[in-house]
Write a protein that holds these residues in place. Structure first.
Motif, PDB file in Angstrom:
ATOM      1  N   SER A  91       0.807  -1.219   0.000  1.00 38.95           N
ATOM      2  CA  SER A  91       0.000   0.000   0.000  1.00 38.95           C
ATOM      3  C   SER A  91       0.841   1.269   0.000  1.00 38.95           C
ATOM      4  CB  SER A  91      -0.920   0.007   1.224  1.00 38.95           C
ATOM      5  OG  SER A  91      -0.156   0.180   2.421  1.00 38.95           O
ATOM      6  N   GLY A  92       2.099   1.162   0.426  1.00 40.17           N
ATOM      7  CA  GLY A  92       2.915   2.351   0.554  1.00 40.17           C
ATOM      8  C   GLY A  92       2.541   3.219   1.727  1.00 40.17           C
ATOM      9  N   ALA A  93       1.839   2.654   2.701  1.00 40.93           N
ATOM     10  CA  ALA A  93       1.400   3.418   3.872  1.00 40.93           C
ATOM     11  C   ALA A  93       2.549   3.634   4.843  1.00 40.93           C
ATOM     12  CB  ALA A  93       0.250   2.699   4.572  1.00 40.93           C
ATOM     13  N   ALA A  94       2.444   4.702   5.622  1.00 42.19           N
ATOM     14  CA  ALA A  94       3.388   4.941   6.715  1.00 42.19           C
ATOM     15  C   ALA A  94       2.975   4.180   7.955  1.00 42.19           C
ATOM     16  CB  ALA A  94       3.467   6.432   7.028  1.00 42.19           C
ATOM     17  N   CYS A  95       1.677   3.883   8.058  1.00 33.16           N
ATOM     18  CA  CYS A  95       1.135   3.160   9.210  1.00 33.16           C
ATOM     19  C   CYS A  95      -0.049   2.333   8.743  1.00 33.16           C
ATOM     20  CB  CYS A  95       0.708   4.145  10.305  1.00 33.16           C
ATOM     21  SG  CYS A  95      -0.181   3.400  11.698  1.00 33.16           S
ATOM     22  N   THR A  96      -0.168   1.135   9.285  1.00 32.91           N
ATOM     23  CA  THR A  96      -1.327   0.276   9.014  1.00 32.91           C
ATOM     24  C   THR A  96      -1.928  -0.150  10.342  1.00 32.91           C
ATOM     25  OG1 THR A  96      -0.410  -0.533   6.920  1.00 32.91           O
ATOM     26  CG2 THR A  96      -2.126  -1.865   7.951  1.00 32.91           C
ATOM     27  N   ILE A  97      -3.253  -0.055  10.445  1.00 34.91           N
ATOM     28  CA  ILE A  97      -3.994  -0.397  11.660  1.00 34.91           C
ATOM     29  C   ILE A  97      -4.810  -1.649  11.397  1.00 34.91           C
ATOM     30  CG2 ILE A  97      -5.695   0.402  13.341  1.00 34.91           C
ATOM     31  CD1 ILE A  97      -5.059   3.275  12.436  1.00 34.91           C
ATOM     32  N   ALA A  98      -4.660  -2.667  12.241  1.00 32.69           N
ATOM     33  CA  ALA A  98      -5.502  -3.865  12.124  1.00 32.69           C
ATOM     34  C   ALA A  98      -6.881  -3.553  12.676  1.00 32.69           C
ATOM     35  CB  ALA A  98      -4.874  -5.022  12.884  1.00 32.69           C
ATOM     36  N   THR A  99      -7.917  -3.928  11.933  1.00 32.75           N
ATOM     37  CA  THR A  99      -9.288  -3.612  12.336  1.00 32.75           C
ATOM     38  C   THR A  99     -10.141  -4.862  12.408  1.00 32.75           C
ATOM     39  OG1 THR A  99      -9.971  -3.179  10.045  1.00 32.75           O
ATOM     40  CG2 THR A  99      -9.169  -1.298  11.346  1.00 32.75           C
ATOM     41  N   LEU A 100     -11.175  -4.745  13.221  1.00 27.45           N
ATOM     42  CA  LEU A 100     -12.106  -5.839  13.478  1.00 27.45           C
ATOM     43  C   LEU A 100     -13.522  -5.275  13.424  1.00 27.45           C
ATOM     44  CD1 LEU A 100     -12.400  -8.862  14.758  1.00 27.45           C
ATOM     45  CD2 LEU A 100     -12.640  -7.610  16.914  1.00 27.45           C
ATOM     46  N   PRO A 101     -14.467  -5.906  12.716  1.00 29.64           N
ATOM     47  CA  PRO A 101     -15.841  -5.396  12.709  1.00 29.64           C
ATOM     48  C   PRO A 101     -16.540  -5.674  14.037  1.00 29.64           C
ATOM     49  CG  PRO A 101     -15.688  -7.430  11.419  1.00 29.64           C
ATOM     50  CD  PRO A 101     -14.288  -7.067  11.806  1.00 29.64           C
ATOM     51  N   VAL A 102     -17.140  -4.634  14.623  1.00 29.25           N
ATOM     52  CA  VAL A 102     -17.878  -4.785  15.874  1.00 29.25           C
ATOM     53  C   VAL A 102     -19.240  -4.129  15.723  1.00 29.25           C
ATOM     54  CG1 VAL A 102     -15.742  -4.802  17.235  1.00 29.25           C
ATOM     55  CG2 VAL A 102     -16.996  -2.648  16.929  1.00 29.25           C
ATOM     56  N   ASN A 103     -20.138  -4.440  16.637  1.00 27.89           N
ATOM     57  CA  ASN A 103     -21.458  -3.810  16.631  1.00 27.89           C
ATOM     58  C   ASN A 103     -21.355  -2.361  17.113  1.00 27.89           C
ATOM     59  OD1 ASN A 103     -22.814  -6.197  15.822  1.00 27.89           O
ATOM     60  ND2 ASN A 103     -22.784  -6.946  17.940  1.00 27.89           N
ATOM     61  N   PRO A 104     -22.196  -1.480  16.610  1.00 25.90           N
ATOM     62  CA  PRO A 104     -22.120  -0.075  17.009  1.00 25.90           C
ATOM     63  C   PRO A 104     -22.246   0.160  18.509  1.00 25.90           C
ATOM     64  CG  PRO A 104     -23.477  -0.306  15.048  1.00 25.90           C
ATOM     65  CD  PRO A 104     -23.162  -1.690  15.525  1.00 25.90           C
ATOM     66  N   ASP A 105     -22.971  -0.703  19.218  1.00 22.65           N
ATOM     67  CA  ASP A 105     -23.129  -0.496  20.666  1.00 22.65           C
ATOM     68  C   ASP A 105     -21.909  -0.941  21.468  1.00 22.65           C
ATOM     69  OD1 ASP A 105     -23.356  -3.220  20.324  1.00 22.65           O
ATOM     70  OD2 ASP A 105     -25.305  -3.418  21.318  1.00 22.65           O
ATOM     71  N   GLU A 106     -20.858  -1.423  20.793  1.00 20.46           N
ATOM     72  CA  GLU A 106     -19.643  -1.855  21.481  1.00 20.46           C
ATOM     73  C   GLU A 106     -18.497  -0.856  21.368  1.00 20.46           C
ATOM     74  OE1 GLU A 106     -19.192  -6.520  21.146  1.00 20.46           O
ATOM     75  OE2 GLU A 106     -19.648  -5.708  19.162  1.00 20.46           O
ATOM     76  N   VAL A 107     -18.713   0.271  20.713  1.00 13.99           N
ATOM     77  CA  VAL A 107     -17.588   1.144  20.357  1.00 13.99           C
ATOM     78  C   VAL A 107     -16.914   1.786  21.560  1.00 13.99           C
ATOM     79  CG1 VAL A 107     -18.493   1.601  18.060  1.00 13.99           C
ATOM     80  CG2 VAL A 107     -19.124   3.125  19.957  1.00 13.99           C
ATOM     81  N   ALA A 108     -17.590   1.855  22.702  1.00 16.47           N
ATOM     82  CA  ALA A 108     -16.992   2.513  23.869  1.00 16.47           C
ATOM     83  C   ALA A 108     -15.730   1.812  24.348  1.00 16.47           C
ATOM     84  CB  ALA A 108     -18.013   2.596  25.006  1.00 16.47           C
TER      85      ALA A 108
END
Length: 418
Positions: free
Chosen positions: A143-160
């Motif tokens: 990708s040529g990115a300076a930083c890559t973040i690993a992400t996981l799909p969660v339900n909207p009510d879990e974002v806290a």
């Protein structure tokens, strides 16, 4: 991966796992019988060919340090420049303990620079998951990115409980919110989900180190990756998201657990004891490693009516003796002895625990070295348990050495059955 340095953050106090963290660091808490929590991330490192790893410890790290030294030092080849090395707070750049995740890395900036890695991958030592970091590194380089973040799909009510990552359809990160109460952000790949940060980041070293130094000079900063470092990168560097690829069971939902609370920790252990656990310890293609210990095989003795040594849907580690007692849906660590006429149900038992005769225990976590006297009942009367033990809101009873029936080890018939 040879140009990559792993930095594993293992210095958190783990207040939400108290009293299990009263005398040990959170990553050193036992898991699934014979493992420690940190073994999961370290196994991911080895399976991903990441063989240069700094482990940054801080609070109550004696047992963690010993576990790493005795269990992981021989896994890598030092003659090839590989290492798994502990970095305690050395106060080389200031006189404070670690003030945040970014400060922990900043305070070890000289050790990181001495290795001259091209990339640095930041990891956490207190999550349960299987992930091939090499796949994430491949995407980062492409990708040529300076930083890559690993992400996981969660339900909207879990974002806290997560960092919320705003991602474009091309996979580029356009926004980041650290643990918001609510969010209107949704994943471009699933409109019902939110892309959440897993706390796993890959940085180009020539970007990371200057950012850490600038953050250290900012008196208003919390010195945290989620609160400060990542948001400051946006608009200045390309930041990409990597969708979590589960090496666990690809036919099921993604498995990632933060075992930061007693209830989450208990549930994750009980899943291991189920008939078809979601987190598979028996996967030969992605093995889990730990410190080797010398114990004899587990033993089940007596077969009389009402006095039969049995364990059903349970994990029973080496050194255990189930002597004329019944164990169901439980996880027993090494050197646990359950004596005659006792019943253990849906419980997590740490090492060197002796349970006397005629005991009834259910929905409990029993810490190491606890000696349960004959006739003890735990988990059947929550109000009585609260008078002597720590009880979670969901009713899990936690028994420790300083809050348990304590006496000399119950002998029972152990000697005559060996």
């Amino acid at each position: 991966m040879k140009d990559t340095l792993g930095v594993l953050l293992a210095g958190g106090a783990g207040e939400r796992l108290f009293p299990l963290t009263k005398e040990r660091a959170k990553p050193a808490v036992p898991f699934a019988g014979q493992y420690r929590i940190i073994d999961i991330t370290l196994s991911n490192c080895i399976n991903s060919d990441l063989r240069k790893v700094y482990i940054m410890t801080q609070y109550k790290a004696l047992s963690l340090n010993r576990h790493i030294r005795e269990g992981w030092g021989s896994v890598v080849a030092s003659e090839l420049g590989e290492f798994i090395e502990i970095l305690p707070p050395m106060q080389r750049v200031n006189r404070n303990w670690y003030q945040g995740t970014a400060d922990a890395v900043y305070q070890n900036i000289y050790s990181i620079g001495s290795e001259q890695p091209k990339y640095v991958i930041i990891l956490s030592g207190d999550h349960i998951y299987k992930m091939n970091y090499r796949l994430m590194m491949d995407q980062h380089c492409r990708s040529g990115a300076a930083c890559t973040i690993a992400t996981l799909p969660v339900n909207p009510d879990e974002v806290a409980g997560f960092g919320v990552v705003e991602v474009s359809h091309q996979g580029e990160v356009t926004g980041f919110q650290e643990k918001p109460k609510t969010t209107t952000v949704r994943s471009p790949f699933n409109a019902d989900k939110v892309d959440a940060s897993m706390g796993i980041y890959i940085f180009n070293t020539d970007v990371l180190l200057p950012e850490l130094m600038a953050d250290a000079d900012d008196p208003e900063s919390k010195h945290d990756f989620g609160h400060n470092i990542l948001p400051r990168l946006l608009g200045r560097y390309k930041v990409s998201a990597f969708n979590f690829v589960d090496e666990n069971r690809k036919d099921q939902a993604l498995y990632w657990r933060d075992v930061g609370t007693l209830d989450a920790y208990y549930d994750a252990n009980l899943d291991i004891a189920s008939v078809s656990p979601t987190f598979n310890l028996y996967d030969k293609e992605w093995p889990m490693r730990t410190r080797p210990t010398q114990y004899p095989p587990a033993k089940f003795v007596f077969g009389e009516q009402g006095r039969t040594g049995t364990a059903i849907n349970s994990v029973v580690s080496p050194g255990c003796v189930i002597s004329g007692s019944a164990v169901r849906q439980s996880v027993l660590s090494q050197d646990v002895r359950v004596n005659s006429y006792s019943d253990v149900d849906a419980s997590v038992i740490f090492t060197h625990v002796t349970i006397g005769r005629h005991c009834r225990i259910r929905r409990a976590i029993i810490d190491r070295d606890v000696k349960i006297e004959d006739g003890t009942v735990i988990g059947y009367n929550i109000e009585e348990d609260r008078k002597r033990y720590h009880v979670t809101p969901s009713g899990i009873t936690v028994v420790t050495r300083n809050g348990s029936p304590y006496e000399n080890p119950v002998s029972d018939e152990f000697m005559q059955t060996m």
